[in-house]
Design an enzyme around this catalytic site. Structure first.
Site, PDB file in Angstrom:
ATOM      1  N   CYS A 165       0.826  -1.207   0.000  1.00 35.10           N
ATOM      2  CA  CYS A 165       0.000   0.000   0.000  1.00 35.10           C
ATOM      3  C   CYS A 165       0.859   1.256   0.000  1.00 35.10           C
ATOM      4  CB  CYS A 165      -0.860   0.083   1.264  1.00 35.10           C
ATOM      5  SG  CYS A 165      -1.872  -1.344   1.574  1.00 35.10           S
ATOM      6  N   GLY A 217       0.576  -0.138  -5.079  1.00 33.27           N
ATOM      7  CA  GLY A 217      -0.721  -0.807  -4.987  1.00 33.27           C
ATOM      8  C   GLY A 217      -1.575  -0.469  -6.179  1.00 33.27           C
ATOM      9  N   ASN A 224      -0.585   1.583   5.778  1.00 35.90           N
ATOM     10  CA  ASN A 224       0.369   0.780   5.016  1.00 35.90           C
ATOM     11  C   ASN A 224       1.120  -0.109   6.003  1.00 35.90           C
ATOM     12  OD1 ASN A 224       3.576   1.472   3.431  1.00 35.90           O
ATOM     13  ND2 ASN A 224       2.248  -0.281   3.171  1.00 35.90           N
ATOM     14  N   GLY A 225       1.155  -1.409   5.688  1.00 40.48           N
ATOM     15  CA  GLY A 225       1.831  -2.362   6.572  1.00 40.48           C
ATOM     16  C   GLY A 225       0.837  -3.409   7.018  1.00 40.48           C
ATOM     17  N   TYR A 234      13.563  -3.554  -3.889  1.00 37.36           N
ATOM     18  CA  TYR A 234      12.599  -3.642  -4.983  1.00 37.36           C
ATOM     19  C   TYR A 234      11.423  -2.673  -4.883  1.00 37.36           C
ATOM     20  CZ  TYR A 234       8.627  -5.348  -7.715  1.00 37.36           C
ATOM     21  OH  TYR A 234       7.546  -5.410  -8.553  1.00 37.36           O
TER      22      TYR A 234
HETATM   23  P1  AMP Z   1       9.936 -14.599  -9.697  1.00 35.46           P
HETATM   24  O1  AMP Z   1      11.311 -15.050  -9.302  1.00 35.46           O
HETATM   25  O2  AMP Z   1       9.446 -15.181 -10.981  1.00 35.46           O
HETATM   26  O3  AMP Z   1       8.930 -14.847  -8.608  1.00 35.46           O
HETATM   27  O4  AMP Z   1       9.963 -13.046  -9.950  1.00 35.46           O
HETATM   28  C1  AMP Z   1      10.951 -12.236  -9.443  1.00 35.46           C
HETATM   29  C2  AMP Z   1      10.726 -10.848  -9.988  1.00 35.46           C
HETATM   30  O5  AMP Z   1       9.569 -10.277  -9.420  1.00 35.46           O
HETATM   31  C3  AMP Z   1      11.898  -9.958  -9.633  1.00 35.46           C
HETATM   32  O6  AMP Z   1      12.511  -9.621 -10.843  1.00 35.46           O
HETATM   33  C4  AMP Z   1      11.308  -8.713  -9.006  1.00 35.46           C
HETATM   34  O7  AMP Z   1      11.581  -7.591  -9.819  1.00 35.46           O
HETATM   35  C5  AMP Z   1       9.822  -8.966  -8.957  1.00 35.46           C
HETATM   36  N1  AMP Z   1       9.347  -8.927  -7.567  1.00 35.46           N
HETATM   37  C6  AMP Z   1      10.007  -9.186  -6.428  1.00 35.46           C
HETATM   38  N2  AMP Z   1       9.211  -9.032  -5.351  1.00 35.46           N
HETATM   39  C7  AMP Z   1       8.009  -8.661  -5.808  1.00 35.46           C
HETATM   40  C8  AMP Z   1       6.762  -8.317  -5.190  1.00 35.46           C
HETATM   41  N3  AMP Z   1       6.627  -8.328  -3.866  1.00 35.46           N
HETATM   42  N4  AMP Z   1       5.725  -7.982  -5.991  1.00 35.46           N
HETATM   43  C9  AMP Z   1       5.848  -7.977  -7.319  1.00 35.46           C
HETATM   44  N5  AMP Z   1       7.007  -8.272  -7.971  1.00 35.46           N
HETATM   45  C10 AMP Z   1       8.085  -8.603  -7.229  1.00 35.46           C
END
Ligand code: AMP
Length: 469
Positions: free
Chosen positions: A8, A34, A108-109, A253
């Site tokens: 969020c 979000g 958020n959290g 990220y």
């Molecule tokens: P995967 O290993 O296929 O699950 O996807 C990893 C990729 O998802 C990484 O390149 C990140 O950029 C992205 N990622 C990491 N954490 C998240 C998250 N919480 N929500 C959405 N994408 C994420």
């Protein structure tokens, strides 16, 4: 089970003629936090006006909605949840009329002890409309024996454990709160209003301030309750945690690279992660490429440190929406190429280092390695600018359960084989903290070390290992 995997952003504006529009723009800048629902509550003469809906900020708010959100104060929220609880009832801000007037709340959290609180409240007759932990908080506030919102918030929060960056608005004040561990970010800014007075802004990330021309003043401190009313600003530290637990994944990220999070540029952190990744794993190669966009700053850092040229070997289509219509089976095989297209001009015949921010399930990396090979690369070396993801997050980042985290279940070489790379290496935990120039005790890195800094009391979380603070 409560909807505990939520990402969020929150936003608050006080003393500005265009409060709702500034909140709208701030949410727009924080859309990455979000994408499933968005909402704003504005206030004029003590009365609240609410508009919220499912979808992106730009879809939920049309001109007539913003015109209706009158007043010189507002709070806003965007939300993403993977628990299948994409209900309008869960969309925030949550708004209610309590004994002393209207209250609106954006959170958020994730609070990690709501199961017990919810049960206790329900036994006493409380009725819940949605499934969020935030609704528990609203009930706690309404049941405190005081009408004074700051006291009510302090009393209510003494019962909850977990991550909360909160923005609360009543008929006469705006309150911003950060949990004592400081899990999620929350920042304070100012801007002059049309009368030349100071307007106050609160946001999850500073990128919201950049868009609306607000000046970043400082973080809301862990354990701080900050409020603004007709008498000006007030601040109190209401609780202290045994240690700070700022979310390291914000820097890896989650946050936008152009934000300053926990007092530090996210872009700079990611670049440093890339530099340390290269220092820890020197590899001979012809070219360093990022997985766009998440791997770009780290790949740059890797290139600077290693001296290997940086190129865009994969081009991202920025217009891929969620509503993409799948073509018939016969032409479906283009898969990930709709979003990412590898360039033979950069990759053919090359030894390629490809850098991404994190590897969670491993499926994205596998697709990317295949694409790079199909474009003619001679070798593909996957480099991950964070440590292996081994623990689900219970504090507000959407990571899958442990059984789906490839690094929690397979060895480095098994993961390498799965993603079909010639080599694979991650940034070490030590390297990550060196890059951040910070002690591990300043951060929560439970997704990388499984040390959860608070007890996890919800039934659904109780299996997780808890670190002694
Ligand atoms: P995967 O290993 O296929 O699950 O996807 C990893 C990729 O998802 C990484 O390149 C990140 O950029 C992205 N990622 C990491 N954490 C998240 C998250 N919480 N929500 C959405 N994408 C994420």
């Amino acid at each position: 089970m409560t909807g505990f995997r939520e990402e969020c952003a929150v936003m608050g504006v006080w003393n500005h003629e265009e409060a709702a529009r500034l909140a709208y723009l701030g949410l727009y800048a924080m859309q990455h936090r979000g994408q499933e629902s968005a909402g704003i509550v504005s206030m004029r003469s003590g009365e609240h006006v609410l508009h919220k809906g499912l979808g992106l900020v730009g879809d939920v708010f049309k001109e007539p909605d913003l015109a209706r959100l009158v007043g010189d104060a507002a709070i806003g929220h965007v939300r993403y949840s993977t628990t299948g609880q994409n209900l309008l009832a869960n969309a925030q801000p949550l708004a209610a009329n309590l004994l002393n007037g209207p209250v609106a709340l954006a959170h958020n959290g994730n609070i990690v002890n709501t199961d017990g609180i919810r049960k206790r409240l329900q036994e006493k007759g409380a009725i819940f409309q949605g499934t969020t932990d935030t609704e528990c908080l609203l009930h706690l506030i309404s049941r405190t024996p005081t009408n004074e919102i700051v006291e009510a918030l302090k009393m209510s929060l003494s019962e909850v454990v977990g991550a909360y960056s909160l923005v609360v608005m009543t008929h006469d004040r705006l309150v911003a709160i950060r949990d004592p561990n400081g899990f999620r970010p929350l920042v304070l800014g100012t801007k002059a209003n049309e009368k030349g007075q100071t307007s106050y802004m609160v946001a999850s990330e500073t990128c919201a301030f950049d868009l609306i021309g607000a000046k970043y003043i400082r973080e809301i401190e862990p354990g701080e309750i900050f409020w603004i009313d007709e008498n000006g600003t007030h601040s109190e530290i209401f609780a202290k945690a045994p240690r700070l637990s700022r979310c390291v994944f914000e820097h890896v990220y989650f946050a936008r690279p152009d934000s300053v999070v926990f007092g530090r540029s996210v872009y700079e952190s990611r670049k440093q992660f890339g530099r340390w990744l290269s220092k820890e794993n020197p590899t001979e190669a012809d070219v360093v490429i990022p997985v766009p966009d998440s791997g770009v700053p780290s790949a740059l850092g890797y290139s600077v440190e290693s001296g290997i040229p940086f190129e865009f070997g994969i081009i991202r289509n920025h217009y891929v929406g969620r509503t993409f219509i799948q073509p018939a089976q016969s032409i479906r095989s283009f898969g990930v190429k709709i979003k990412l297209n590898p360039q033979s001009a950069v990759l053919a015949g090359k030894r390629v280092i490809v850098v991404d921010d994190s590897l969670v399930r491993g499926t994205t990396s596998q697709k990317i390695v295949r694409l790079i090979r199909q474009a003619g690369a001679k070798e593909v070396h996957m480099r991950i600018a964070s440590p292996p993801t081994i623990g689900p997050c219970y504090y507000g980042v959407d990571t899958p359960q442990k059984s789906h985290l490839i690094a929690a279940n397979q060895s480095l070489d098994e993961i390498r084989q799965f993603i079909e790379a010639d080599s694979l290496s991650y940034l070490s935990l030590e390297g990550m903290f060196q890059a951040l120039q910070s002690a591990p005790t300043q951060f929560c890195a439970a997704c990388f070390d499984s040390k959860y800094p608070t007890p996890l009391e919800n039934d659904s979380l109780a299996h997780a290992k808890v670190a002694t603070p």
